[in-house]
Design an enzyme around this catalytic site. Structure first.
Site, mmCIF file in Angstrom:
data_model
loop_
_atom_site.group_PDB
_atom_site.id
_atom_site.type_symbol
_atom_site.label_atom_id
_atom_site.label_comp_id
_atom_site.label_asym_id
_atom_site.label_seq_id
_atom_site.Cartn_x
_atom_site.Cartn_y
_atom_site.Cartn_z
ATOM 1 N N TRP B 41 43.939 36.252 47.301
ATOM 2 C CA TRP B 41 45.161 36.858 46.786
ATOM 3 C C TRP B 41 46.085 37.208 47.963
ATOM 4 O O TRP B 41 45.608 37.727 48.973
ATOM 5 C CB TRP B 41 44.819 38.121 45.981
ATOM 6 C CG TRP B 41 45.997 38.760 45.320
ATOM 7 C CD1 TRP B 41 46.633 39.916 45.702
ATOM 8 C CD2 TRP B 41 46.697 38.278 44.169
ATOM 9 N NE1 TRP B 41 47.671 40.180 44.850
ATOM 10 C CE2 TRP B 41 47.742 39.192 43.891
ATOM 11 C CE3 TRP B 41 46.540 37.153 43.344
ATOM 12 C CZ2 TRP B 41 48.633 39.030 42.831
ATOM 13 C CZ3 TRP B 41 47.425 36.995 42.286
ATOM 14 C CH2 TRP B 41 48.458 37.922 42.037
ATOM 15 N N HIS B 70 37.982 42.400 45.072
ATOM 16 C CA HIS B 70 38.727 41.439 44.238
ATOM 17 C C HIS B 70 38.709 40.034 44.846
ATOM 18 O O HIS B 70 39.591 39.224 44.579
ATOM 19 C CB HIS B 70 40.144 41.955 43.991
ATOM 20 C CG HIS B 70 40.148 43.300 43.328
ATOM 21 N ND1 HIS B 70 40.282 43.457 41.969
ATOM 22 C CD2 HIS B 70 39.955 44.550 43.831
ATOM 23 C CE1 HIS B 70 40.206 44.753 41.669
ATOM 24 N NE2 HIS B 70 40.007 45.430 42.784
ATOM 25 N N HIS B 74 35.716 38.041 40.061
ATOM 26 C CA HIS B 74 35.495 39.490 40.134
ATOM 27 C C HIS B 74 35.930 40.171 38.845
ATOM 28 O O HIS B 74 36.619 39.585 38.027
ATOM 29 C CB HIS B 74 36.283 40.079 41.308
ATOM 30 C CG HIS B 74 37.770 40.025 41.110
ATOM 31 N ND1 HIS B 74 38.514 38.878 41.351
ATOM 32 C CD2 HIS B 74 38.645 40.942 40.657
ATOM 33 C CE1 HIS B 74 39.778 39.110 41.071
ATOM 34 N NE2 HIS B 74 39.906 40.352 40.639
ATOM 35 N N HIS B 80 40.961 50.668 39.292
ATOM 36 C CA HIS B 80 41.842 49.774 40.048
ATOM 37 C C HIS B 80 43.299 50.254 39.935
ATOM 38 O O HIS B 80 44.082 50.101 40.874
ATOM 39 C CB HIS B 80 41.696 48.365 39.461
ATOM 40 C CG HIS B 80 42.410 47.265 40.188
ATOM 41 N ND1 HIS B 80 42.614 47.244 41.556
ATOM 42 C CD2 HIS B 80 42.969 46.106 39.716
ATOM 43 C CE1 HIS B 80 43.266 46.125 41.898
ATOM 44 N NE2 HIS B 80 43.494 45.436 40.799
ATOM 45 N N HIS B 183 48.024 45.016 33.611
ATOM 46 C CA HIS B 183 46.790 45.699 34.019
ATOM 47 C C HIS B 183 46.715 47.102 33.416
ATOM 48 O O HIS B 183 45.660 47.531 32.941
ATOM 49 C CB HIS B 183 46.704 45.794 35.546
ATOM 50 C CG HIS B 183 46.160 44.561 36.201
ATOM 51 N ND1 HIS B 183 46.943 43.478 36.532
ATOM 52 C CD2 HIS B 183 44.895 44.224 36.570
ATOM 53 C CE1 HIS B 183 46.187 42.540 37.084
ATOM 54 N NE2 HIS B 183 44.940 42.965 37.124
ATOM 55 N N GLU B 197 38.564 38.059 36.461
ATOM 56 C CA GLU B 197 39.537 37.175 37.112
ATOM 57 C C GLU B 197 38.844 36.234 38.103
ATOM 58 O O GLU B 197 37.753 36.512 38.573
ATOM 59 C CB GLU B 197 40.593 38.030 37.825
ATOM 60 C CG GLU B 197 41.431 38.860 36.847
ATOM 61 C CD GLU B 197 42.307 39.927 37.494
ATOM 62 O OE1 GLU B 197 43.399 40.212 36.961
ATOM 63 O OE2 GLU B 197 41.891 40.491 38.533
#
Lengths: 232, 232
Positions: B41, B70, B74, B80, B183, B197
């Site tokens: 990411w 992450h 994960h 989070h 989220h 994800e």
């Protein structure tokens, strides 16, 4: 209690409901929690977590993890002891998941051939030893960890159908071992075993279960930390 | 090929046998391998492995792992995005394991309410979206990742029985999102969802499976890397 307080209570309430379901469904989590108190093998760097992103500053929380392939509950692959040996991502899921026998061994010190002969595991592919280690581990290092003898390792390889062997301590072999023969016999067999170490068996009675052993899918390495669950 | 060559050939041969069993047993590993090519990411530190002990020098191989909660495949926990939210070790195994629907969504861009309305998931608790992302991921970042719209997130929370939602990209939310509402809607629901994800769904057809989702048991954190498998 903020505006989300009730929501989290609901969540945890539900999670507590999960606890109840947990018993009903027969899930037993035999993985050791990874945290600041996790017992580490002598000389290995300890597990640690750090903040990468912080909720207040960055809007979400992301944590960095530092650990080893043998932190907490983990599996050993043949490449842990053999150059060119199979790596953890090459261990088939079929070996890691399926019927397992949890056998209680009451001897102090080494598990020898005599102890194995007293157990009945005809046709068993996955064998987990619950030992006196569970009196201390995972809270602390057992004073004198119960481990497998070299002869017992040979017996398992040569005389049984066992292909996965687990124990309630960070190593299946005595810490003093310099030649690491137990690991080498198990991981160097014609059909190499998988070794499952660092199990929390305090809440597990001897008997037959379904094993779900899920190591991280790390490429090319000698082992991996795993989440491991029994289903009764 | 050294003296162990045949052994490892046997092992890998057996592992290949495992591949065959794998198809027969219907195990599908939907976890992304963690290695030097793992897609990260933007802004997060990449996964890396290093040698702690080396086989030739130390007699056995042990590797250090640096990753985040992450990295790769994960799960996200409520903490989070929410202070005081439930942490990953509080997510019940019952939510992470059980029947799952893999639904193929062909739309480009966002998955909206319209796309959801076209799917049939009455009574489904676990829902995984297979999207055009699987044309690129996990080999590469999709050019324009398919993600969930805020309205679709609200729809899932308010109108369905879904409690776990998964996707074939590193985030279920558009990268450009500044308020992270997708989220927040999912993780902030009265019965918070779990978000899964970084799934590799290239080899998975739409349909019903058993999900086995096993995050590392890290204490008190916002998420965790996981090994995730489907059984057909």
């Amino acid at each position: 209690v903020d505006e989300h307080g009730e929501q989290w209570y609901n969540y945890l309430d539900w999670a507590n409901g999960g606890e109840i379901m947990y018993k009903m469904d027969g899930f037993i989590d035999i993985s050791v929690p990874l945290g600041s108190r996790t017992v580490t093998w002598p000389g290995d760097p300890p597990y640690s977590a750090s903040a990468v992103l912080e909720l207040e500053r960055d809007g979400c929380a992301v944590s960095g993890l530092a650990l080893t392939t043998h932190s907490g509950t983990h599996i050993d692959a043949p490449s842990h002891f053999f150059a060119g040996g199979a790596t953890v991502d090459q261990v088939p899921l079929q070996l890691l998941c399926g019927p397992v026998l949890v056998a209680e061994v009451f001897s102090a010190g080494e598990i020898g051939v005599e102890e194995l002969s007293g157990l009945s595991f005809c046709g068993v592919e996955r064998l987990i030893f619950k030992t006196a280690n569970s009196g201390a581990y995972p809270e602390a290092r057992p004073q004198e960890p119960v481990t497998l003898s070299v002869e017992a390792a040979r017996y398992l390889v040569e005389r049984t159908s066992v292909r996965l062997v687990g124990i309630d301590w960070l190593s299946i072999e005595a810490e003093e071992s310099v030649d690491h023969l137990v690991h080498k016999v198990l991981l160097g067999a014609a059909s190499p075993m998988v070794i499952l170490e660092g199990l929390d068996l305090r809440a597990t009675a001897a008997g037959s279960y379904e094993l779900i052993c899920m190591p991280l899918r790390v490429e090319g390495l000698d082992g991996a930390p795993a989440r491991v669950v029994l289903r009764g």
